[in-house]
Design an enzyme around this catalytic site. Structure first.
Site, PDB file in Angstrom:
ATOM      1  N   SER A  53       0.868  -1.177   0.000  1.00  0.00           N
ATOM      2  CA  SER A  53       0.000   0.000   0.000  1.00  0.00           C
ATOM      3  C   SER A  53       0.902   1.223   0.000  1.00  0.00           C
ATOM      4  O   SER A  53       1.425   1.630   1.037  1.00  0.00           O
ATOM      5  CB  SER A  53      -0.891  -0.009   1.248  1.00  0.00           C
ATOM      6  OG  SER A  53      -1.605   1.193   1.359  1.00  0.00           O
ATOM      7  N   HIS A  58      -4.195  -5.569   2.433  1.00  0.00           N
ATOM      8  CA  HIS A  58      -3.397  -6.647   3.010  1.00  0.00           C
ATOM      9  C   HIS A  58      -4.172  -7.955   3.145  1.00  0.00           C
ATOM     10  O   HIS A  58      -3.640  -8.942   3.642  1.00  0.00           O
ATOM     11  CB  HIS A  58      -2.871  -6.237   4.392  1.00  0.00           C
ATOM     12  CG  HIS A  58      -1.731  -5.276   4.333  1.00  0.00           C
ATOM     13  ND1 HIS A  58      -1.129  -4.768   5.457  1.00  0.00           N
ATOM     14  CD2 HIS A  58      -1.084  -4.713   3.286  1.00  0.00           C
ATOM     15  CE1 HIS A  58      -0.154  -3.944   5.108  1.00  0.00           C
ATOM     16  NE2 HIS A  58      -0.114  -3.898   3.791  1.00  0.00           N
ATOM     17  N   GLU A  74      -5.104  -2.299   8.925  1.00  0.00           N
ATOM     18  CA  GLU A  74      -4.385  -2.930  10.031  1.00  0.00           C
ATOM     19  C   GLU A  74      -5.008  -2.585  11.377  1.00  0.00           C
ATOM     20  O   GLU A  74      -5.377  -1.435  11.620  1.00  0.00           O
ATOM     21  CB  GLU A  74      -2.918  -2.469  10.062  1.00  0.00           C
ATOM     22  CG  GLU A  74      -2.102  -2.847   8.847  1.00  0.00           C
ATOM     23  CD  GLU A  74      -0.695  -2.270   8.905  1.00  0.00           C
ATOM     24  OE1 GLU A  74      -0.280  -1.810   9.997  1.00  0.00           O
ATOM     25  OE2 GLU A  74      -0.018  -2.265   7.871  1.00  0.00           O
ATOM     26  N   GLU A 124       2.273  -9.621   6.914  1.00  0.00           N
ATOM     27  CA  GLU A 124       2.903  -9.053   8.100  1.00  0.00           C
ATOM     28  C   GLU A 124       2.629  -9.872   9.357  1.00  0.00           C
ATOM     29  O   GLU A 124       2.844  -9.411  10.476  1.00  0.00           O
ATOM     30  CB  GLU A 124       2.451  -7.603   8.287  1.00  0.00           C
ATOM     31  CG  GLU A 124       2.891  -6.729   7.114  1.00  0.00           C
ATOM     32  CD  GLU A 124       2.456  -5.283   7.254  1.00  0.00           C
ATOM     33  OE1 GLU A 124       1.905  -4.911   8.300  1.00  0.00           O
ATOM     34  OE2 GLU A 124       2.671  -4.516   6.295  1.00  0.00           O
ATOM     35  N   ASP A 167      -4.414   1.323  11.425  1.00  0.00           N
ATOM     36  CA  ASP A 167      -3.992   1.922  10.153  1.00  0.00           C
ATOM     37  C   ASP A 167      -5.157   1.766   9.193  1.00  0.00           C
ATOM     38  O   ASP A 167      -5.396   0.688   8.653  1.00  0.00           O
ATOM     39  CB  ASP A 167      -2.742   1.227   9.596  1.00  0.00           C
ATOM     40  CG  ASP A 167      -2.357   1.750   8.209  1.00  0.00           C
ATOM     41  OD1 ASP A 167      -2.923   2.787   7.785  1.00  0.00           O
ATOM     42  OD2 ASP A 167      -1.499   1.128   7.560  1.00  0.00           O
ATOM     43  N   GLU A 205      -3.965   5.866  11.967  1.00  0.00           N
ATOM     44  CA  GLU A 205      -3.072   6.214  10.856  1.00  0.00           C
ATOM     45  C   GLU A 205      -3.853   6.380   9.560  1.00  0.00           C
ATOM     46  O   GLU A 205      -4.754   5.593   9.278  1.00  0.00           O
ATOM     47  CB  GLU A 205      -2.033   5.091  10.724  1.00  0.00           C
ATOM     48  CG  GLU A 205      -1.001   5.255   9.638  1.00  0.00           C
ATOM     49  CD  GLU A 205      -0.103   4.029   9.553  1.00  0.00           C
ATOM     50  OE1 GLU A 205       0.338   3.695   8.431  1.00  0.00           O
ATOM     51  OE2 GLU A 205       0.142   3.387  10.602  1.00  0.00           O
ATOM     52  N   ASP A 214       0.895   8.699   7.098  1.00  0.00           N
ATOM     53  CA  ASP A 214       1.754   7.756   6.359  1.00  0.00           C
ATOM     54  C   ASP A 214       1.721   8.142   4.889  1.00  0.00           C
ATOM     55  O   ASP A 214       2.579   8.887   4.414  1.00  0.00           O
ATOM     56  CB  ASP A 214       1.277   6.329   6.582  1.00  0.00           C
ATOM     57  CG  ASP A 214       2.060   5.306   5.768  1.00  0.00           C
ATOM     58  OD1 ASP A 214       3.159   5.649   5.288  1.00  0.00           O
ATOM     59  OD2 ASP A 214       1.584   4.174   5.579  1.00  0.00           O
ATOM     60  N   LYS A 273       9.120   5.814   7.340  1.00  0.00           N
ATOM     61  CA  LYS A 273       9.533   4.696   6.495  1.00  0.00           C
ATOM     62  C   LYS A 273      10.696   5.171   5.628  1.00  0.00           C
ATOM     63  O   LYS A 273      10.514   6.045   4.774  1.00  0.00           O
ATOM     64  CB  LYS A 273       8.380   4.232   5.601  1.00  0.00           C
ATOM     65  CG  LYS A 273       7.212   3.606   6.344  1.00  0.00           C
ATOM     66  CD  LYS A 273       6.074   3.288   5.387  1.00  0.00           C
ATOM     67  CE  LYS A 273       4.944   2.529   6.065  1.00  0.00           C
ATOM     68  NZ  LYS A 273       3.789   2.340   5.164  1.00  0.00           N
ATOM     69  N   SER A 302       8.600   2.517  11.021  1.00  0.00           N
ATOM     70  CA  SER A 302       7.800   1.425  10.451  1.00  0.00           C
ATOM     71  C   SER A 302       8.560   0.567   9.438  1.00  0.00           C
ATOM     72  O   SER A 302       9.409   1.048   8.689  1.00  0.00           O
ATOM     73  CB  SER A 302       6.557   2.018   9.771  1.00  0.00           C
ATOM     74  OG  SER A 302       5.793   1.011   9.130  1.00  0.00           O
ATOM     75  N   HIS A 303       8.178  -0.693   9.425  1.00  0.00           N
ATOM     76  CA  HIS A 303       8.573  -1.652   8.391  1.00  0.00           C
ATOM     77  C   HIS A 303       7.730  -1.419   7.135  1.00  0.00           C
ATOM     78  O   HIS A 303       6.927  -0.495   7.063  1.00  0.00           O
ATOM     79  CB  HIS A 303       8.355  -3.079   8.902  1.00  0.00           C
ATOM     80  CG  HIS A 303       6.900  -3.395   9.153  1.00  0.00           C
ATOM     81  ND1 HIS A 303       6.410  -4.678   9.264  1.00  0.00           N
ATOM     82  CD2 HIS A 303       5.808  -2.595   9.308  1.00  0.00           C
ATOM     83  CE1 HIS A 303       5.105  -4.654   9.478  1.00  0.00           C
ATOM     84  NE2 HIS A 303       4.720  -3.394   9.513  1.00  0.00           N
ATOM     85  N   ARG A 304       7.854  -2.322   6.142  1.00  0.00           N
ATOM     86  CA  ARG A 304       6.955  -2.366   4.993  1.00  0.00           C
ATOM     87  C   ARG A 304       6.419  -3.790   4.861  1.00  0.00           C
ATOM     88  O   ARG A 304       6.935  -4.728   5.466  1.00  0.00           O
ATOM     89  CB  ARG A 304       7.679  -1.982   3.686  1.00  0.00           C
ATOM     90  CG  ARG A 304       8.257  -0.594   3.630  1.00  0.00           C
ATOM     91  CD  ARG A 304       7.295   0.528   3.949  1.00  0.00           C
ATOM     92  NE  ARG A 304       6.137   0.664   3.089  1.00  0.00           N
ATOM     93  CZ  ARG A 304       6.021   1.569   2.107  1.00  0.00           C
ATOM     94  NH1 ARG A 304       7.006   2.410   1.855  1.00  0.00           N
ATOM     95  NH2 ARG A 304       4.905   1.663   1.397  1.00  0.00           N
ATOM     96  N   SER A 305       5.389  -3.969   4.053  1.00  0.00           N
ATOM     97  CA  SER A 305       4.809  -5.310   3.905  1.00  0.00           C
ATOM     98  C   SER A 305       5.784  -6.267   3.222  1.00  0.00           C
ATOM     99  O   SER A 305       5.809  -7.460   3.512  1.00  0.00           O
ATOM    100  CB  SER A 305       3.494  -5.248   3.127  1.00  0.00           C
ATOM    101  OG  SER A 305       3.691  -4.664   1.864  1.00  0.00           O
ATOM    102  N   LYS A 330       6.610  -0.036  14.479  1.00  0.00           N
ATOM    103  CA  LYS A 330       5.585  -0.859  13.835  1.00  0.00           C
ATOM    104  C   LYS A 330       6.324  -1.857  12.955  1.00  0.00           C
ATOM    105  O   LYS A 330       6.925  -1.480  11.960  1.00  0.00           O
ATOM    106  CB  LYS A 330       4.678   0.064  13.016  1.00  0.00           C
ATOM    107  CG  LYS A 330       3.678  -0.614  12.102  1.00  0.00           C
ATOM    108  CD  LYS A 330       2.883   0.473  11.356  1.00  0.00           C
ATOM    109  CE  LYS A 330       1.996  -0.099  10.278  1.00  0.00           C
ATOM    110  NZ  LYS A 330       1.236   0.946   9.569  1.00  0.00           N
TER     111      LYS A 330
END
Length: 419
Positions: free
Chosen positions: A44, A154, A163, A205, A240, A283, A311, A336, A363-366, A387
């Site tokens: 996303s 997701h 999320e 995730e 999110d 978010e 985001d 990110k 934050s991470h990513r998917s 996250k």
């Protein structure tokens, strides 16, 4: 200048991320040291993000990164060869200048970021210092925000919000991680009982994607799991919404819970959620360019001590953050590194947000790798929130496990963040 800090060689390659898609990995070398970094990728993604260079064509469904890898191995390699790996800002600015575009489309943000992150890790190795101490001066351990129920882009269910996260706050990070993991296991059992065992399969995730259709149904089962795990009052919830995914620019409305609604009506839904559940963070509650409803929700959220996080709205870009500050669109940043494409710019974005009283969630990513860079980043910057997905899947746990090591290494110096 000691020659051991000088970059002598760069080697980039195409590897696979946690979704089986290609991404960029970079090795940097001095005379006697080597460092490696891998680049994450989102599913996303905001339209204002830096450009992730993909090859197109039939190979890997068009998602190959040979062009980005080649740019790193040729143009960027020639540029950084002979540069001091400790001088992160000079190195990053040189790559940005070489790229010459506003969104890093020339070399690819994935190529630039791979080198940028590898340089920071190489600096820490050559200095014989922990990475977090090179990235910042803080020793604050973050609250883990764990994605445990998926919807939106997701998942294949009809749940509009992307999320639902549990955010355990224990005495230490290790304690927080344990509380989150135990709550996750209780949630798995509750989902299995209500929606069937096939609903406990996990997504990109590590979160579950049961056949939930309404937002509050997801909140109810998460709240139930927190209570049954025995952690009521110790675990908060973060959402999110990723609302750009269910927004119609033509209608100027949002499709939530099986019906279209305006930004004003959606605001009322958020207010009900904040009042009825232990939510501390929302978010991307509205579309990335639908600014009108943001200020009122941010105002109402502040009264309830809830943060509104940008985001897709902000994409870790200082210019978008300034816009958010001027128009009072939100009061927190999702950080990110691959949204902006260099470590220097990501740190600038975090500083700008924090200097203006905003919260920052790293934050991470998917699409992730087992590179744990963001674990060190969140401690070094002292943002207090990370996250990184559910307490499941090795690429997610790589970050959480690295934070356990950092806390152990810091000892009495480690301080636990408060939400």
């Amino acid at each position: 200048m000691k020659t051991d800090y000088i970059i002598r060689k760069l080697r980039a390659r195409e590897i696979l991320d946690s979704r089986g898609n290609p991404t960029v990995e970079v090795d940097l070398f001095t005379k006697s040291h080597t460092a490696r970094a891998a680049v994450p990728s989102g599913a996303s993604t905001g339209i204002h993000e830096a450009m992730e260079l993909r090859d197109g064509g039939p190979r890997y469904g068009g998602k190959g990164v040979r062009k980005a890898v080649n740019n790193a191995n040729t143009k960027i390699s020639k540029l950084v060869n002979g540069m001091d790996c400790r001088k992160q800002k000079s190195l990053d600015n040189a790559m940005i200048k070489l790229d010459g575009t506003y969104n890093k489309a020339g070399l690819g943000a994935n190529a630039i970021l791979g080198v940028s992150l590898a340089a920071a890790r190489l600096a820490s190795i050559t200095k014989n210092k922990p990475l977090y101490s090179v990235l910042g001066k803080e020793t604050l351990m973050p609250v883990p925000c764990m994605n445990i129920i998926n919807g939106g882009k997701h998942a294949d269910n009809k749940l509009p919000f992307q999320e639902f996260m549990i955010c355990p706050r224990g005495r230490t990070f290790a304690d927080s991680l344990r509380i989150g993991a135990e709550t996750y296991q209780v949630l798995k059992k509750e989902i299995g009982k209500k929606y069937g065992k096939d609903s406990t399969n996990v997504g990109d995730e590590g979160g579950f994607a049961p056949n939930i259709k309404k937002v509050e149904d997801a909140l109810k089962i998460v709240t139930l799991a927190i209570r049954k795990a025995g952690y009521e009052g110790m675990v908060k919830i973060a959402i999110d919404a990723a609302s750009s995914e269910f927004y119609s620019a033509k209608k100027k409305q949002y499709y939530v819970d099986g019906k279209w609604m305006s930004g004003e009506v959606l605001t009322k839904l958020y207010e009900r959620i904040m009042d009825g559940y232990p939510v501390f963070s929302i978010e991307d509650p509205f579309d990335q360019d639908d600014f009108a409803p943001y200020p009122e929700l941010t105002k109402q959220a502040k009264k309830r001590k809830v943060q509104i996080v940008g985001d897709d709205l902000l994409v870790t870009n200082p210019d978008r953050i300034k816009l958010g500050l001027e128009q009072k669109l939100c009061n927190a940043l999702l950080l990110k590194v691959n949204q902006i494409g260099s470590l220097t710019e990501a740190k600038m974005a975090a500083k700008l947000a924090m200097d203006n009283g905003w919260k920052v969630m790293v934050s991470h990513r998917s699409g992730e790798t087992t590179d744990s860079f963001i674990a060190d980043l969140v401690v070094g910057l002292g943002t207090g929130q990370i996250k990184s997905g559910a307490p499941c899947r090795s690429e997610r746990l790589a970050k959480y496990n690295q934070l356990l090591r950092i806390e152990e290494e810091l000892g009495y110096k480690a301080k636990m963040s408060r939400l």
